[in-house]
Design a protein around this motif. Structure first.
Motif, short mmCIF file in Angstrom:
data_model
loop_
_atom_site.label_atom_id
_atom_site.label_comp_id
_atom_site.label_asym_id
_atom_site.label_seq_id
_atom_site.Cartn_x
_atom_site.Cartn_y
_atom_site.Cartn_z
N ASP A 145 0.86 -0.96 0.13
CA ASP A 145 -0.13 0.12 0.02
C ASP A 145 0.83 1.16 -0.13
N GLN A 146 1.65 1.34 0.90
CA GLN A 146 2.74 2.50 0.83
C GLN A 146 3.63 2.52 -0.39
N LEU A 147 3.93 1.38 -0.85
CA LEU A 147 4.77 1.48 -2.23
C LEU A 147 3.83 2.01 -3.28
N GLN A 148 2.51 1.92 -3.31
CA GLN A 148 1.79 2.40 -4.38
C GLN A 148 1.64 3.84 -4.17
N LEU A 149 1.44 4.37 -2.99
CA LEU A 149 1.39 5.97 -2.80
C LEU A 149 2.63 6.42 -3.39
N LEU A 150 3.65 5.85 -2.95
CA LEU A 150 5.33 6.32 -3.42
C LEU A 150 5.36 6.56 -4.95
N PHE A 151 4.87 5.55 -5.58
CA PHE A 151 4.76 5.27 -6.91
C PHE A 151 3.67 6.60 -7.67
N GLN A 152 2.88 6.77 -7.03
CA GLN A 152 1.84 7.90 -7.43
C GLN A 152 2.60 9.25 -7.10
N ALA A 153 3.33 9.42 -6.14
CA ALA A 153 3.92 10.71 -6.06
C ALA A 153 5.41 10.88 -6.48
N GLN A 154 5.57 9.58 -7.30
CA GLN A 154 7.07 9.68 -8.20
C GLN A 154 8.20 9.81 -7.30
N LYS A 155 7.92 9.33 -5.98
CA LYS A 155 8.88 9.38 -5.05
C LYS A 155 9.80 7.89 -5.15
N PHE A 156 10.55 7.72 -6.12
CA PHE A 156 10.85 6.46 -6.44
C PHE A 156 12.09 6.07 -5.53
N PRO A 157 13.13 6.80 -5.19
CA PRO A 157 14.23 6.62 -4.38
C PRO A 157 13.41 5.96 -2.82
N ARG A 158 12.76 6.73 -2.47
CA ARG A 158 11.82 6.25 -1.13
C ARG A 158 11.18 4.80 -1.46
N ALA A 159 10.63 4.74 -2.56
CA ALA A 159 9.92 3.41 -2.89
C ALA A 159 10.91 2.24 -2.99
N ILE A 160 12.16 2.53 -3.50
CA ILE A 160 13.14 1.39 -3.68
C ILE A 160 13.72 1.37 -2.19
N ALA A 161 13.94 2.19 -1.49
CA ALA A 161 14.42 1.94 -0.10
C ALA A 161 13.25 1.13 0.87
#
Length: 215
Positions: A120-136
């Protein structure tokens, strides 16, 4: 201590005889300093944030005095750090729109719940285009939920989307590394190979358009 772990300690600014308490404290301090929310638009800070997160995870795995739960909690806390002045964005989802991840029978109920929360958190980060945070986030999840094929797919997708984002912003060398990482993580995913192949073709096209011969 293995040479690799000494290098990871240096990433966190520590000596080879550092205790885990010192590792944990240094990681939290550096994660706050280099967090993408604290350094908007700073690519070097984003790279540093990812590097120190991976260093912490490697050290935590090698130190028997720390539990995996403690590692996951520390990484999650660092990833969630934001400036107090930043307004919070609330996204409302109906129960029908919630995507449920695959149930892994090898996981405990606690880990299955962690997997769902991570997705769920990953999808929100993808939507916000916060990819470094998504990877971490997904790298930390993979450290906890080893051998979960679905989590590995999420890792590959995160790196592929990060690579595509870098292409759009002209960072082709970093994009190539991210895309190759995606393929290494999930080498048998045919759809992923097709997407990555399109990304490389896009890079080649952009490079040709910018070359003097194309003008």
């Amino acid at each position: 201590m293995r040479r690799q772990l000494v290098d990871e300690l240096r990433v966190l600014g520590l000596r080879s005889d550092a205790s885990f308490a010192e590792v944990k404290a240094s990681y939290r301090r550096l994660a706050r300093q280099y967090h993408p929310d604290m350094n908007p638009g700073d690519r070097e800070a984003e790279d540093k944030f990812i590097r120190i997160t991976k260093a912490y995870q490697a050290l935590a795995d090698a130190m028997p005095t720390v539990t995996t739960t403690t590692v996951a909690a520390t990484v999650t806390a660092a990833q969630a750090t934001t400036t107090s002045s930043r307004p919070k964005v609330t996204i409302h989802k109906s129960a029908a729109s919630k995507v449920t991840v695959q149930v892994n029978p090898d996981l405990t109920p606690e880990d299955q719940a962690l997997k769902q929360k991570g997705f769920d958190q990953l999808q929100l980060l993808f939507q916000a285009q916060k990819f470094p945070r998504a990877i971490a986030l997904v790298d930390g999840l993979a450290q906890r939920l080893t051998n979960d094929a679905e989590v590995t797919q999420w890792q590959a997708i995160a790196y592929q989307r990060w690579g595509r984002y870098l292409i759009r912003h002209g960072h082709h060398d970093k994009a190539r590394r991210a895309l190759k990482k995606a393929l290494r993580l999930d080498p048998h995913n045919k759809v992923l190979w097709q997407e990555v192949n399109r990304d490389f073709q896009r890079m080649e096209y952009v490079t040709q358009q910018r070359s003097p011969a194309a003008k």
